[in-house]
Design a protein around this motif. Structure first.
Motif, mmCIF file in Angstrom:
data_model
loop_
_atom_site.group_PDB
_atom_site.id
_atom_site.type_symbol
_atom_site.label_atom_id
_atom_site.label_comp_id
_atom_site.label_asym_id
_atom_site.label_seq_id
_atom_site.Cartn_x
_atom_site.Cartn_y
_atom_site.Cartn_z
ATOM 1 N N LYS A 36 -0.002 -2.208 5.755
ATOM 2 C CA LYS A 36 -0.594 -2.361 6.847
ATOM 3 C C LYS A 36 -0.778 -1.190 7.804
ATOM 4 O O LYS A 36 -1.524 -1.031 8.839
ATOM 5 C CB LYS A 36 0.107 -3.395 7.773
ATOM 6 C CG LYS A 36 -0.208 -5.015 7.031
ATOM 7 C CD LYS A 36 0.618 -5.786 8.099
ATOM 8 C CE LYS A 36 0.360 -7.026 7.641
ATOM 9 N NZ LYS A 36 1.484 -8.054 8.136
ATOM 10 N N THR A 37 0.068 -0.155 7.280
ATOM 11 C CA THR A 37 -0.045 1.259 8.326
ATOM 12 C C THR A 37 -1.352 1.632 8.347
ATOM 13 O O THR A 37 -2.426 1.846 7.368
ATOM 14 C CB THR A 37 1.000 2.012 7.688
ATOM 15 O OG1 THR A 37 1.902 1.730 6.876
ATOM 16 C CG2 THR A 37 1.756 2.781 8.877
ATOM 17 N N ASN A 38 -1.854 2.322 9.471
ATOM 18 C CA ASN A 38 -2.938 3.077 9.948
ATOM 19 C C ASN A 38 -2.879 4.188 8.869
ATOM 20 O O ASN A 38 -2.109 5.132 8.783
ATOM 21 C CB ASN A 38 -2.822 3.650 11.490
ATOM 22 C CG ASN A 38 -4.195 4.090 11.527
ATOM 23 O OD1 ASN A 38 -5.159 4.254 10.804
ATOM 24 N ND2 ASN A 38 -4.484 4.169 13.205
ATOM 25 N N LEU A 59 4.216 -4.719 2.402
ATOM 26 C CA LEU A 59 3.239 -5.169 3.331
ATOM 27 C C LEU A 59 3.159 -4.182 4.413
ATOM 28 O O LEU A 59 2.197 -3.888 4.765
ATOM 29 C CB LEU A 59 3.861 -6.574 3.949
ATOM 30 C CG LEU A 59 2.989 -7.766 3.197
ATOM 31 C CD1 LEU A 59 3.590 -9.021 3.963
ATOM 32 C CD2 LEU A 59 1.495 -7.724 3.533
ATOM 33 N N SER A 60 4.461 -3.804 4.863
ATOM 34 C CA SER A 60 4.484 -2.959 6.198
ATOM 35 C C SER A 60 3.490 -1.679 5.715
ATOM 36 O O SER A 60 2.959 -1.100 6.742
ATOM 37 C CB SER A 60 5.913 -2.823 6.695
ATOM 38 O OG SER A 60 6.431 -1.838 5.777
ATOM 39 N N LYS A 66 -6.963 3.103 1.172
ATOM 40 C CA LYS A 66 -7.552 2.162 2.553
ATOM 41 C C LYS A 66 -8.851 2.764 3.330
ATOM 42 O O LYS A 66 -9.664 2.106 3.549
ATOM 43 C CB LYS A 66 -6.433 2.033 3.401
ATOM 44 C CG LYS A 66 -5.322 1.106 3.252
ATOM 45 C CD LYS A 66 -4.559 0.989 4.420
ATOM 46 C CE LYS A 66 -4.753 -0.171 5.378
ATOM 47 N NZ LYS A 66 -3.624 -0.682 6.171
ATOM 48 N N ASP A 94 -8.174 -3.568 0.537
ATOM 49 C CA ASP A 94 -7.776 -4.323 1.706
ATOM 50 C C ASP A 94 -6.287 -4.468 1.456
ATOM 51 O O ASP A 94 -5.587 -4.157 0.431
ATOM 52 C CB ASP A 94 -8.378 -5.922 1.778
ATOM 53 C CG ASP A 94 -8.203 -6.352 0.582
ATOM 54 O OD1 ASP A 94 -7.616 -6.172 -0.247
ATOM 55 O OD2 ASP A 94 -9.093 -7.408 0.435
ATOM 56 N N VAL A 95 -5.396 -4.999 2.400
ATOM 57 C CA VAL A 95 -4.098 -5.326 2.157
ATOM 58 C C VAL A 95 -3.571 -5.770 0.736
ATOM 59 O O VAL A 95 -2.518 -5.433 0.043
ATOM 60 C CB VAL A 95 -3.233 -5.940 3.284
ATOM 61 C CG1 VAL A 95 -1.859 -6.208 3.221
ATOM 62 C CG2 VAL A 95 -3.753 -5.204 4.467
ATOM 63 N N SER A 96 -4.200 -6.939 0.358
ATOM 64 C CA SER A 96 -3.856 -7.494 -0.766
ATOM 65 C C SER A 96 -3.818 -6.678 -1.890
ATOM 66 O O SER A 96 -2.971 -6.606 -2.701
ATOM 67 C CB SER A 96 -4.426 -9.054 -0.868
ATOM 68 O OG SER A 96 -5.826 -8.567 -1.255
#
Lengths: 110, 891
Positions: free
Chosen positions: B881-883, B877-878, B803, B808-810
Motif C-alpha cells: 500500500k505504500t506510496n 499489505l503495508s 505500482k 494493484d495491491v492484490s
C-alpha cells in the motif's frame, strides 16, 4: 603489600641486574648467577622473574643490541628502578637488623 | 663471546611452539635469548646437546605464557572495545524494538520449550538411579514358553527362584523378593485401605537405598509379623514418626497384628517400586505352611507374584549369567519341562531399564510405566524447536543486514578490522541469547508445576538445584550463541565498505539459497509436529470411542470390605447389603466380582479340554462373578446362558469368553456349550460363551477369560445407576455400607474414569505434543514474519515500479507471498513421508489403530499455509500500500 615483598630468588636477580649495570639482559643475568652465586637455573625461570619484577616496578626495560647470534633479534636490557633500590636496601637492612640481635652465645656454641 | 662465530640455525619446531604462546614482541625477546644461548652451547657443548637444551628451554618457557597475556591487555584495547560492543548492542536493540522483541521472544520460547522437555526427559531417565547399587541390581523376569511360543512374559517371578539363584550362582551377592498385596490397616479403630503394601525379604532394605529413619536395617524385616512403614504412613496413623515398637492391625487374606520395626523416608517418586508398608516375609511363610513345615512361599515354582531382585557382584555380565543360570535351572527343572512340554526362563533385567523399557504383566506401577520411545521422541522435538529458534535468529539477523550495512560500512572505513566486526556481532548474539535465556529460565521456573500437571509427571522445582540443569543451560547458551551468531556475523562483516556507502548492495545468491533452505526446514519441522499432533489426537479419540463391549456409563464401583468379624457370615452380609442397595430408586442393578473392567487380573490358571493331556494347558485369566455380572455390564452372550440361581449345579459350570473358546480350538460358540473342560484340575462344563470385551484398554490384546461363579467375591461391588443422581446414591450407599461393614473405608470410583485412566500415558503424550507443536509453530512464524519484511524491503523498488506501471495491491501481495507458498509446498513434500514413517511406527504399538488418512496431510498443510499467510500478510499489505514515490525517489 604484596608488591613490596621480595622472594629470595627475586632479590638475587635484582642484585645481579644492579651489578651488571648497563649490560643486564636475561642471558647475561643467567651467566652472572652461575658464575657468582653458583646457581644453575633455566632461562625461563630468569624470564619469569625479570618480567615479574618489571610488573612490580622494580625493573624497567628497553630494547637494544640485536646481533646475528640472536637471529637478528633485539635484547631486552633491564635496569633497576629507584623503587628497586629501595627494596634491596630494605631487605639488606632487615637482615642486618636480625644479625645484630642474634645472641653471641649461640654463635659460640656452634 | 666471539662475534665471528658461524650462525647455526636452531630447530624450527621449538620456535613454532613458542609462536603459539607468545605474541611478536615477547617472542623476539625470549627467542633471542634462547638463540643466543643455543649458539654458545653449539660452540662449547656440541650441536646435539645444544639442540636438546634449546628444546628444553622452549618447553619450559611455556610456563611464562601468562606474561604475554598481561602485556597484551595493555597493548590492545579489546576490553574497551567489548564495552563498546555491548553499548552498541543495546542501542541497536532499543532502536529496533519490534525486531528485538521478535528475536528475543522467539529464542526464549525455543529455549523454554527445550528446557521443559529436558526437565521431563531427565526425570524419566532418573528412575531408580538413586540406589547406590543401581548398576548391579537386576529384576528377575519370568518367561514361560509353551509349544515354543511365549505364553507369559511377566515382571513377577516365582518365590523359589530367588533363593535358588543365591544357592547356585556365586555371582549373586544378595536377593530380595517383594510380593505386592493390598489390604485394610487399622489402628485405634481408624481404618484405611492401603495400596503399595509389599511383603519383602530382610535383604530388601539392604540392597535398595530406602534409608531407615528409625529402626535397625539388619533386623527390621527379620521374623514374622514385622512391618516397616514410611514416614507419611507413620504420621497418618500415629501423628509422629518414632513409632518403632507400636502395633498395627492388618486385614486382608492375611490377618495379623504387626509390630512396627522401622520407619523409612517416603519412597522417592522416581522409583519403579513403591511401598507404604513392608511386611516381613516370614509373615507370609506362616500363612502358606504345608503339612511338612515347608512354606509354598519359599518352594513354589509356579506362583508368579514375586518381584525378585538380585544384587550381582561388580562387573558381572548379565548375558553370561542368564546362560549359565539356564543350564543350572534345566538340571533342576528339566524333568518337569520335558514332562509338561513347557519351558521357563528367568532372564535378568537391569532395574534402571524398568521404568522406560519394560512393559510386562504385573509391573509394580503399571500406570506409571514410562515409554522410552516417547521420551526419545520428545528429546528430538526439543532439539528441533531449539534449532528452529536459532534458525530464526539467523534469518532475522541476516534479514536485518541491509539496515546494518551502513553501520558496517562506516565502521570499516574508520578502520575496523573484519575480526572486530565479527566480534561485535557475536557479542550481539551472546547478549541477545543471554536475555532470551534469562527470560526462558524465569518462565520455566515459574511454570514448572503447571507443566508437571499437564504431562502428569512428578517433576518439581528441585530439578533446578541440580548441576545438570545448569550445565544444560550453559551448553545451550554457548552453543546457541555461536551457532546463531556466527553466520550473520560473517555475512555482516563481509560487506565491502565502498559499495555499501555508495548504496549499491548486492545480495549474494548462496545466502538467499541458505535462507530458503532454513525456512523450508523450519516449516517441515512444524508440519511434522502438527500432523503428528493430529494423528495422536485421532488415535486417542479412536481408542476412547472404540466399542469396548460393555457398558460403563453411570456405573459406580465400591471397593469391597476387607475387615469383617466372622468369615462365614460374610456371604449373607454381602447379599443383604446388595439387596438394600437395590431398594434405592436410583439403583438399577448391583453385582459383585473379583475384578472390574480396566484393572489387571492377577488370578490365572491353566486350562484345557478335559480329554486333552496336560501339555495342552494354556493360561486363562479368571474373573469371579455373581449372577448379575453380565446383565449389569451389558455383556452379550454368543451362546448358552448366564448362571441361574435356580440351578444349584452351576458352581461346577463355567462361562468363558470367545478368546478362551478359540484357545480351546472350538470353532463356534454353539459347539462350546456342554463341552467339558479342566481348569487346573477342577472339572467343569461350559454353559455360556460371552462376546469378547475389552477387559483392559485397546493397548492390550484380548486375553482368554473364564468367569467362575463366585457369589462372595469381595473385591468390587458394581452399582449401575438409573440416572445421574450420583450424590444421593453415594450417600445412601455409604450409610448402608457403614451399617453392614463397620470399620471398613467406603471407597468408590466411577468406572469410566477408572477405565480411561489406562490412556493417561497417551493423553499426556498428546498434551505435550500439542504444546510443543504450538511452540514450534509460533517460533517458526516469528521467523517468517521477519523474513517477509526482509524480502519486501529488498524488493521495495520493484514494487514501486510495478505500482507505477499499474499493478494493484492484490497482485503485489501475491507476488510477495508466492515465494513463501512455494517454500511451504516443498516443506510439505519433505515432511509427509517423515510423518508417515514416524507415526506409523507409533501407531503400531496399539492393537487397534487408525490408518493415517490423507486428511491429516491436507489439514496440516492448510493450517501452515493459513498461519504463514497471516504472518506474511500484514507486512506485505503495508508495503503493497505504500506510496511508490517513497520507494523510487532515491533513484
Amino acid at each position: 603489600m604484596k608488591g613490596n615483598n621480595l622472594g629470595e630468588f627475586e632479590e638475587l636477580i635484582l642484585l645481579t641486574v644492579a651489578s651488571l649495570a648497563k649490560d643486564a639482559y636475561a642471558v647475561s643475568v643467567k651467566e652472572e648467577l652461575e658464575t657468582r652465586a653458583k646457581r644453575v637455573t633455566n632461562i625461563s625461570a630468569i624470564h619469569s622473574s625479570l618480567y615479574r619484577l618489571e610488573d612490580k616496578g622494580f625493573l624497567i626495560s628497553e630494547f637494544g643490541g640485536a646481533t646475528q647470534k640472536r637471529g637478528g633479534k633485539k635484547k631486552r636490557f633491564f635496569q633497576v628502578t629507584s623503587a628497586g633500590f629501595v627494596v634491596l636496601r630494605e631487605a639488606k637492612e632487615l637482615k642486618e637488623d636480625f644479625y645484630k640481635t642474634i645472641p653471641q652465645l649461640a654463635i659460640i656454641h656452634i | 663471546m666471539s662475534t665471528h662465530q658461524k650462525y647455526i640455525i636452531p630447530p624450527r619446531a621449538a620456535e613454532k611452539l613458542l609462536r603459539l604462546i607468545y605474541d611478536d614482541e615477547m617472542l623476539d625477546d625470549i627467542l633471542g635469548d634462547l638463540q643466543e644461548m643455543f649458539q654458545d652451547r653449539a660452540q662449547s657443548k656440541g650441536l646435539f646437546r645444544a639442540r636438546m637444551h634449546y628444546f628444553k628451554d622452549a618447553f619450559l618457557s611455556i610456563r611464562n605464557y601468562d606474561l604475554r597475556r598481561k602485556r597484551k591487555v595493555i597493548q590492545n584495547n579489546s576490553i574497551a572495545m567489548f564495552k563498546n560492543y555491548i553499548k552498541t548492542t543495546f542501542r541497536t536493540l532499543a532502536k529496533n524494538q519490534v525486531y528485538s522483541a521478535l528475536n528475543i521472544f522467539g529464542l526464549a520460547l525455543g529455549i523454554a520449550a527445550c528446557l521443559f522437555i529436558a526437565q521431563y526427559v531427565s526425570y524419566e531417565y532418573s528412575y531408580d538411579k538413586f540406589h547406590s547399587n543401581h548398576e548391579n541390581l537386576y529384576r528377575v523376569k519370568y518367561m514361560v514358553y509353551r509349544g515354543g511360543e511365549l505364553d507369559i512374559d511377566c515382571a513377577a517371578a516365582v518365590p523359589r527362584v530367588g533363593p535358588f539363584m543365591k544357592e547356585n550362582m556365586p555371582e549373586v551377592v544378595d536377593f530380595a523378593r517383594a510380593f505386592p498385596i493390598s489390604g485394610v490397616f487399622e489402628k485405634d479403630n481408624r481404618q484405611f485401605r492401603e495400596k503399595r503394601v509389599q511383603i519383602a525379604d530382610p535383604a530388601f532394605l539392604k540392597i535398595f537405598d530406602y534409608p531407615l529413619i528409625h529402626g535397625d536395617v539388619e533386623t527390621a524385616l527379620e521374623g514374622p509379623n514385622k512391618v516397616v512403614i514410611t514416614e507419611s504412613i507413620a504420621n497418618k496413623y500415629f501423628g509422629r514418626t518414632d513409632v518403632v515398637g507400636e502395633d498395627i492391625n492388618l486385614y486382608t487374606w492375611i490377618e495379623a497384628k504387626l509390630e512396627i520395626t522401622g520407619v523409612t523416608a517416603d519412597v522417592p517418586n522416581n522409583s519403579h517400586l513403591k511401598y507404604n508398608f513392608l511386611i516381613s516375609y516370614e509373615t507370609l511363610n506362616n500363612q502358606t505352611r504345608n503339612d511338612d513345615g515347608t512354606a509354598s512361599s519359599e518352594t513354589a515354582w509356579g506362583w508368579y507374584d514375586f518381584n525378585t531382585y538380585v544384587l550381582l557382584k561388580e562387573g558381572t555380565d548379565p548375558k553370561a549369567y542368564d546362560e549359565k543360570f539356564a543350564e543350572i535351572l534345566y538340571e533342576e527343572r528339566g524333568e518337569d519341562f520335558e514332562k509338561y512340554d513347557f519351558k521357563a526362563e528367568f532372564p535378568l533385567q537391569p532395574i534402571i531399564d524398568i521404568h522406560l523399557y519394560s512393559n510386562l504383566l504385573q509391573e509394580s506401577e503399571p500406570a506409571e510405566q514410562g515409554d522410552g520411545d516417547t521420551v526419545f521422541f520428545l528429546s528430538i522435538i526439543a532439539a528441533f524447536i531449539l534449532i528452529i529458534a536459532w534458525i530464526n535468529y539467523i534469518n532475522l539477523s541476516t534479514a536485518k543486514s541491509l539496515e546494518r550495512a551502513k553501520e558496517v560500512g562506516v565502521r570499516k572505513s574508520m578502520g575496523a578490522y573484519k575480526k572486530q566486526l565479527v566480534n561485535q556481532f557475536l557479542t550481539e548474539s551472546f547478549v541477545l541469547n543471554l536475555i532470551a535465556l534469562l527470560l526462558a529460565v524465569i518462565v520455566v521456573i515459574i511454570t514448572t508445576p503447571f507443566f508437571g500437571q499437564l504431562v502428569d509427571s512428578q517433576i518439581s522445582r528441585a530439578f533446578f538445584l541440580q548441576s545438570n540443569f545448569w550445565l544444560a543451560v550453559a551448553g545451550i547458551y554457548v552453543l546457541g550463541s555461536f551457532l546463531s551468531g556466527l553466520y550473520p556475523a560473517f555475512i555482516l562483516s563481509s560487506f565491502r565498505p565502498i559499495q555499501v556507502l555508495k548504496g549499491k548492495m548486492t545480495t549474494n545468491k548462496s545466502g538467499i539459497l541458505l535462507r530458503r533452505a532454513l525456512v523450508v526446514f523450519q516449516f517441515a519441522a512444524s508440519i511434522t509436529l502438527i500432523a503428528g499432533t493430529i494423528i495422536v489426537y485421532q488415535q486417542l479419540s479412536h481408542m476412547k470411542k472404540l466399542d469396548v463391549g460393555f457398558d460403563m456409563t453411570d456405573t459406580m464401583v465400591i471397593r469391597g470390605p476387607q475387615v469383617f468379624a466372622v468369615d462365614s457370615l460374610f456371604g449373607s452380609a454381602l447379599s443383604s447389603f446388595e439387596n438394600e442397595l437395590k431398594n434405592n430408586p436410583n439403583v438399577e442393578s448391583v453385582t459383585n466380582s473379583s475384578n472390574v473392567p480396566g484393572d489387571e487380573i492377577f488370578w490365572t490358571r491353566g486350562m484345557r479340554n478335559q480329554e486333552d493331556t496336560q501339555d495342552k494347558n494354556f493360561i486363562v485369566y479368571l474373573v469371579g462373578v455373581d449372577h448379575d455380572y453380565f446383565p449389569t455390564y451389558g455383556i452379550e452372550f454368543l451362546a448358552g446362558r448366564n448362571y441361574d440361581k435356580s440351578f444349584s449345579a452351576d458352581t461346577a459350570n463355567i462361562i468363558i469368553n470367545k478368546a478362551t473358546m478359540e484357545s480351546l480350538k472350538i470353532s463356534s460358540p454353539e459347539e462350546a456349550i456342554g463341552k467339558k473342560i479342566n481348569l487346573s484340575g477342577d472339572k467343569g462344563t461350559i454353559i455360556g460363551v460371552v462376546d469378547n470385551y475389552r477387559q483392559q484398554s485397546v493397548k492390550n490384546s484380548i486375553n482368554p477369560l473364564v468367569f467362575p461363579l463366585a457369589e462372595n467375591s469381595s473385591s468390587f461391588i458394581t452399582v449401575k445407576l438409573k440416572t445421574g443422581e450420583y450424590q444421593a446414591a453415594y450417600e445412601d450407599g455409604k450409610s448402608i455400607f457403614d451399617n453392614f461393614f463397620p470399620g471398613n473405608p467406603f471407597d468408590t470410583f466411577f468406572l469410566d474414569d477408572f477405565y480411561n485412566k489406562q490412556y493417561a500415558n497417551e493423553q499426556n503424550f498428546s498434551r505435550a505434543f500439542t504444546l510443543f507443536a504450538f511452540f514450534a509453530i509460533i517460533v517458526a512464524c516469528l521467523g517468517l514474519f521477519g523474513l517477509t519484511s526482509f524480502t519486501a524491503l529488498q524488493r521495495t523498488k520493484e514494487i514501486g515500479i510495478r505500482k507505477v506501471l499499474g499493478a494493484d495491491v492484490s497482485q503485489i501481495v501475491m507476488i510477495l507471498s508466492r515465494e513463501f507458498l512455494i517454500l511451504i509446498a516443498i516443506a510439505n513434500i519433505i515432511s509427509w513421508p517423515l510423518v508417515y514413517l514416524i507415526m506409523d511406527g507409533w501407531l503400531n504399538n496399539f492393537t487397534s489403530r487408525i490408518a493415517i488418512g490423507v486428511s491429516v496431510f491436507i489439514i496440516s498443510a492448510l493450517l501452515v499455509v493459513l498461519i504463514a499467510l497471516i504472518a506474511v500478510g500484514n507486512k506485505t499489505l503495508s508495503i503493497a500500500k505504500t506510496n511508490p514515490i517513497r520507494a523510487l525517489r532515491y533513484e
